[in-house]
Scaffold this motif. Structure first.
Motif, PDB file in Angstrom:
ATOM      1  N   GLY A 105      -0.349  14.800  -8.223  1.00 40.91           N
ATOM      2  CA  GLY A 105      -0.360  13.756  -7.208  1.00 40.91           C
ATOM      3  C   GLY A 105      -0.187  12.380  -7.801  1.00 40.91           C
ATOM      4  N   THR A 106      -0.839  12.116  -8.943  1.00 38.56           N
ATOM      5  CA  THR A 106      -0.699  10.817  -9.605  1.00 38.56           C
ATOM      6  C   THR A 106       0.738  10.588 -10.055  1.00 38.56           C
ATOM      7  N   ILE A 107       1.345  11.616 -10.631  1.00 37.69           N
ATOM      8  CA  ILE A 107       2.737  11.497 -11.084  1.00 37.69           C
ATOM      9  C   ILE A 107       3.655  11.202  -9.902  1.00 37.69           C
ATOM     10  N   LEU A 108       3.454  11.932  -8.816  1.00 39.64           N
ATOM     11  CA  LEU A 108       4.312  11.742  -7.653  1.00 39.64           C
ATOM     12  C   LEU A 108       4.110  10.361  -7.029  1.00 39.64           C
ATOM     13  N   ALA A 109       2.863   9.877  -6.989  1.00 39.41           N
ATOM     14  CA  ALA A 109       2.610   8.547  -6.440  1.00 39.41           C
ATOM     15  C   ALA A 109       3.364   7.484  -7.226  1.00 39.41           C
ATOM     16  N   HIS A 110       3.371   7.597  -8.545  1.00 41.84           N
ATOM     17  CA  HIS A 110       4.108   6.625  -9.357  1.00 41.84           C
ATOM     18  C   HIS A 110       5.613   6.755  -9.149  1.00 41.84           C
ATOM     19  N   ALA A 111       6.088   7.975  -8.954  1.00 50.56           N
ATOM     20  CA  ALA A 111       7.515   8.158  -8.674  1.00 50.56           C
ATOM     21  C   ALA A 111       7.896   7.456  -7.373  1.00 50.56           C
ATOM     22  N   LEU A 112       7.078   7.629  -6.355  1.00 47.73           N
ATOM     23  CA  LEU A 112       7.387   7.001  -5.062  1.00 47.73           C
ATOM     24  C   LEU A 112       7.345   5.484  -5.162  1.00 47.73           C
ATOM     25  N   SER A 113       6.361   4.951  -5.866  1.00 49.31           N
ATOM     26  CA  SER A 113       6.259   3.495  -5.974  1.00 49.31           C
ATOM     27  C   SER A 113       7.374   2.902  -6.818  1.00 49.31           C
ATOM     28  N   SER A 114       8.031   3.728  -7.630  1.00 49.23           N
ATOM     29  CA  SER A 114       9.177   3.228  -8.389  1.00 49.23           C
ATOM     30  C   SER A 114      10.450   3.182  -7.549  1.00 49.23           C
ATOM     31  N   VAL A 134      10.420   2.586  -3.921  1.00 51.62           N
ATOM     32  CA  VAL A 134      10.303   1.612  -2.842  1.00 51.62           C
ATOM     33  C   VAL A 134       8.983   0.862  -3.031  1.00 51.62           C
ATOM     34  N   ASP A 135       9.011  -0.477  -2.867  1.00 52.07           N
ATOM     35  CA  ASP A 135       7.805  -1.241  -3.169  1.00 52.07           C
ATOM     36  C   ASP A 135       6.861  -1.328  -1.972  1.00 52.07           C
ATOM     37  N   ALA A 136       5.779  -2.072  -2.119  1.00 50.14           N
ATOM     38  CA  ALA A 136       4.726  -2.127  -1.101  1.00 50.14           C
ATOM     39  C   ALA A 136       5.140  -2.890   0.145  1.00 50.14           C
ATOM     40  N   GLN A 137       6.312  -3.539   0.114  1.00 54.12           N
ATOM     41  CA  GLN A 137       6.854  -4.206   1.302  1.00 54.12           C
ATOM     42  C   GLN A 137       8.056  -3.469   1.877  1.00 54.12           C
ATOM     43  N   GLY A 138       8.295  -2.247   1.420  1.00 54.09           N
ATOM     44  CA  GLY A 138       9.387  -1.448   1.961  1.00 54.09           C
ATOM     45  C   GLY A 138      10.750  -1.775   1.390  1.00 54.09           C
ATOM     46  N   LEU A 172       6.818  -5.776  15.521  1.00 49.61           N
ATOM     47  CA  LEU A 172       7.475  -5.737  14.224  1.00 49.61           C
ATOM     48  C   LEU A 172       6.521  -6.229  13.140  1.00 49.61           C
ATOM     49  N   THR A 173       6.646  -5.654  11.938  1.00 52.57           N
ATOM     50  CA  THR A 173       5.799  -6.032  10.815  1.00 52.57           C
ATOM     51  C   THR A 173       6.415  -7.213  10.081  1.00 52.57           C
ATOM     52  N   ASP A 174       5.679  -8.307   9.988  1.00 49.87           N
ATOM     53  CA  ASP A 174       6.177  -9.485   9.276  1.00 49.87           C
ATOM     54  C   ASP A 174       6.406  -9.158   7.799  1.00 49.87           C
ATOM     55  N   ASP A 175       7.516  -9.678   7.266  1.00 49.70           N
ATOM     56  CA  ASP A 175       7.814  -9.563   5.832  1.00 49.70           C
ATOM     57  C   ASP A 175       7.923  -8.123   5.341  1.00 49.70           C
ATOM     58  N   TRP A 176       8.317  -7.207   6.233  1.00 49.02           N
ATOM     59  CA  TRP A 176       8.556  -5.827   5.795  1.00 49.02           C
ATOM     60  C   TRP A 176      10.050  -5.626   5.593  1.00 49.02           C
ATOM     61  N   GLY A 177      10.423  -4.948   4.532  1.00 53.60           N
ATOM     62  CA  GLY A 177      11.827  -4.655   4.287  1.00 53.60           C
ATOM     63  C   GLY A 177      12.468  -5.682   3.370  1.00 53.60           C
ATOM     64  N   GLU A 178      13.778  -5.681   3.353  1.00 52.63           N
ATOM     65  CA  GLU A 178      14.544  -6.537   2.444  1.00 52.63           C
ATOM     66  C   GLU A 178      14.297  -8.010   2.747  1.00 52.63           C
ATOM     67  N   ALA A 212      22.176  -3.310   9.447  1.00 47.62           N
ATOM     68  CA  ALA A 212      23.132  -3.685   8.401  1.00 47.62           C
ATOM     69  C   ALA A 212      22.600  -3.449   6.998  1.00 47.62           C
ATOM     70  N   TRP A 213      21.462  -2.764   6.870  1.00 54.40           N
ATOM     71  CA  TRP A 213      20.869  -2.555   5.547  1.00 54.40           C
ATOM     72  C   TRP A 213      20.365  -1.120   5.441  1.00 54.40           C
ATOM     73  N   ASN A 214      19.949  -0.742   4.254  1.00 55.06           N
ATOM     74  CA  ASN A 214      19.429   0.603   3.997  1.00 55.06           C
ATOM     75  C   ASN A 214      17.904   0.600   4.015  1.00 55.06           C
ATOM     76  N   THR A 215      17.328   1.730   4.379  1.00 54.46           N
ATOM     77  CA  THR A 215      15.879   1.896   4.302  1.00 54.46           C
ATOM     78  C   THR A 215      15.563   3.242   3.662  1.00 54.46           C
TER      79      THR A 215
END
Length: 469
Positions: A243-252, A254-258, A292-298, A309-312
């Motif tokens: 689980g720890t390994i996978l969590a680090h993979a996911l955070s690499s 996409v960041d905490a703001q999407g 809508l979530t402020d400051d989420w995404g690009e 017009a962007w990727n998620t």
């Protein structure tokens, strides 16, 4: 675009009025009620006959009455999901239009519907018509066929253009065989433009045209360290935690703001015509829409640019151990499912897995396995295409307001079969709205929206009679 003599304007107005009367009289509701009653669930093999009956008893007789010849075809990939092609060819036709609809619906989820509602019974409650498939997609193709029928009737059977219609019955199962079928039936599906209806408008009150959809790739990331879990006190600190390994993979990824952190999964920019179109769009404006979530995404993009017009890259699930009954043990395995939505020009389905694998390897996380669990290509007709201008002008003439132009649907539809395989300009005019609960309990279509959509499509089909691309 269209004729402007007094007589031609009057004839156009009568076509729109006739389509309006078809709604007001209850005729369209009755047609849709019969179609909603067909339990055409494409993911249930026990209901294959319902799809066959939908074709032979509902769609077939309806198009025959309009002068179409139609034929059922086997699916080359998935036998339980047949196709229908209907053809109405005029000898002196200036061009050919390809229409489309899908006969299938999502599973009913019967016990989750509001009291008094049944998914297989079209039911009116205020402005809403409830029923499975009411929004997706039976009302949408029913509107288009009904509006076309009124125009044919008022044209004395002579449109000046030919029409072909393709029906599939596996869209809700991922459209298996659609691209292969289009490739092997190019002659029967040959056309100059593709016009269809699916998905939602930008908002309930805003007529909308969209030109394709974002693509999608489903990914599964798996960490398999050992075949069972081990006591976290006896072995914590000396055994790797999946689980720890996978969590680090996911955070690499996409960041905490999407924001996507893999450069190969990001667009290089936004086309000027696409930016002009999204500048006019507002999202999340209907009652009941989520905030809508402020400051989420690009960073630096408007909400409309982020959506169209962007990727998620979205994390859909993350599983390690037993989340419902946690125990003090180090999980040996973990997996997560992710979904990349991407726009035209940013990536291709086949490149996503290799890009993610390379990124994880560079981060010393190559013990994370990556596999694709399905994908669909991104498509988009250029917003400056003449067919786009034609549709926008026709709808504006009918409604008196400028419709929203959405470069591509934020979700994903099988538009690649038409845009890439058949090579057609694709114009989508949706007759639903974001709050319709498609794929969910209490699915519905709005009665006033149905009425306006009938008017719009009658006006558009009437304008096609004098259009010369």
């Amino acid at each position: 675009m269209a004729e402007t003599t007094a007589s031609s304007v009057a004839a156009r107005d009568e076509a729109i009025a006739a389509s309006q009367r078809r709604v007001d009289s209850g005729q369209l509701f009755a047609e849709l009620r019969t179609r909603v009653a067909r339990r055409t669930v494409s993911t249930d093999p026990d209901l294959v006959q319902e799809i066959e009956d939908y074709y032979s008893e509902d769609i077939g007789p309806a198009v025959e009455q309009m002068g179409f010849a139609w034929q059922r075809y086997d699916n080359p990939v998935s036998p339980g999901h047949p196709f229908v092609i209907a053809d109405r060819t005029e000898e002196d036709a200036a061009f050919t239009v390809l229409l489309y609809g899908h006969a299938d619906v999502q599973p009913p989820q019967t016990d989750q519907w509001r009291e008094g509602l049944d998914p297989w019974t079209l039911t009116v409650d205020g402005d809403r018509w409830y029923g499975r498939g009411s929004a997706d997609n039976k009302a949408q193709h029913t509107i288009n066929l009904a509006a076309l029928e009124e125009v044919i009737r008022l044209s004395d059977g002579h449109l000046g253009f030919s029409v072909r219609v393709l029906f599939e019955s596996g869209e809700e199962a991922g459209s298996p065989g659609l691209s292969e079928f289009c490739a092997s039936h190019r002659d029967e599906l040959a056309a100059d433009v593709f016009i269809a209806s699916d998905g939602p408008r930008i908002s309930a009150a805003t007529p909308t045209v969209f030109l394709g959809s974002r693509g999608t790739t489903l990914l599964r990331l798996t960490v398999d360290e050992r075949d069972r879990s081990h006591h976290s006190g006896n072995w914590g600190g000396v055994l790797s935690n999946a689980g720890t390994i996978l969590a680090h993979a996911l955070s690499s990824l996409v960041d905490a703001q999407g924001r996507i952190l893999v450069e190969e999964l990001r667009p290089t920019g936004i086309d000027d015509a696409v930016r002009r179109a999204t500048d006019l769009l507002s999202v999340g404006t209907d009652p009941g829409d989520p905030s809508l979530t402020d400051d989420w995404g690009e960073p630096g993009l408007t909400p409309a640019e982020r959506l169209f017009a962007w990727n998620t890259l979205e994390i859909l699930d993350f599983l390690c151990g037993d989340p419902y009954q946690p125990v003090g043990a180090i999980p040996g395995t973990a997996h997560a499912d992710l979904q990349l939505r991407y726009v035209v020009g940013s990536t291709t389905p086949g490149s996503v897995v290799s890009a993610v694998r390379a990124h994880l390897a560079a981060a010393d996380l190559d013990r994370v396995a990556v596999e694709s669990r399905g994908d669909m290509a991104a498509t988009r007709l250029h917003p400056d295409d003449p067919w786009v201008r034609f549709a926008m002008e026709s709808i504006e003439q009918t409604t008196g307001g400028v419709p929203a132009l959405v470069p591509n649907l934020a979700g994903t539809i099988p538009n690649g079969a038409f845009a890439d395989v058949l090579g057609l300009p694709t114009v989508w005019i949706p007759h639903s709205y974001p709050g319709c609960a498609q794929h969910a309990p209490n699915e519905h279509v709005l009665g006033p929206l149905v009425r306006e959509s009938m008017q719009m499509m009658a006006g558009l089909f009437w304008d096609l009679r004098s259009h010369r691309p």
